[in-house]
Design an enzyme around this catalytic site. Structure first.
Site, short mmCIF file in Angstrom:
data_model
loop_
_atom_site.label_atom_id
_atom_site.label_comp_id
_atom_site.label_asym_id
_atom_site.label_seq_id
_atom_site.Cartn_x
_atom_site.Cartn_y
_atom_site.Cartn_z
CG ASP A 122 -2.10 -1.04 1.12
OD1 ASP A 122 -2.56 -1.33 -0.10
OD2 ASP A 122 -2.70 -1.26 2.03
CG ASP A 140 -6.67 -1.41 -1.29
OD1 ASP A 140 -7.10 -2.51 -1.73
OD2 ASP A 140 -5.94 -0.96 -0.72
#
Length: 166
Positions: A122, A140
């Site tokens: 991330d 995401d």
């Protein structure tokens, strides 16, 4: 159902979109791994920073305490369910089919990370001085925007009783 098929109601365009989106997601994650310091914010603009970290759960770090194979299995079930929905949805519903393509691409993009590394990379952080959102990535974002497209499609169905033809 009308005879008008939307772009992502066809197998080839959705497959091409998914492959391109996964490639973009993996390229960005490769660059993040190569050039961003680990868990150090790199400001981009007010309230936005790049911040490399590892997510051992699913989107936005949910279920981070669960076993890795459970999460892999759950992602595969989600992809299978979304494919099932895609096949059952009338072919003229543009936003629904776009949303399904985005969710599939995002889920598979994060699945690649999970299988290769045991975690998901991330790197996007929205924050203020006193608050920060969960760190996330392109995959995401695809999942979230895809879910929004499906909700929009349903709202358009409810409001006009038919899908918007695009």
């Amino acid at each position: 159902m009308s005879g008008h098929r939307t772009l992502f109601s066809r197998p080839m365009p959705i497959a091409l979109f998914v492959v391109i989106a996964i490639a973009a997601d993996q390229l960005l994650k490769y660059l993040v791994e190569a050039f961003l310091p680990f868990q150090q914010a790199v400001p981009v603009m007010p309230m936005l920073a790049l911040y490399r970290t590892y997510n051992y759960g699913v989107a936005f770090s949910m279920l981070s305490g669960m076993e890795g194979w459970f999460i892999v299995g759950m992602r595969l079930v989600v992809v299978a369910f979304v494919l099932w929905l895609w096949r059952r949805t009338p072919k003229d519903r543009f936003f629904a089919h776009l949303g399904y393509a985005m969710i599939i691409a995002g889920a598979l993009g994060n699945l690649v990370d999970r299988l290769l590394f045991g975690y998901v990379i991330d790197y996007i952080l929205f924050h203020t001085d006193s608050w920060s959102f969960a760190v996330f990535n392109l995959a995401d974002s695809l999942i979230t925007i895809g879910a929004g497209a499906i909700i929009l499609d349903e709202l358009l169905q409810t409001k006009w009783g038919r899908s918007l033809k695009l």
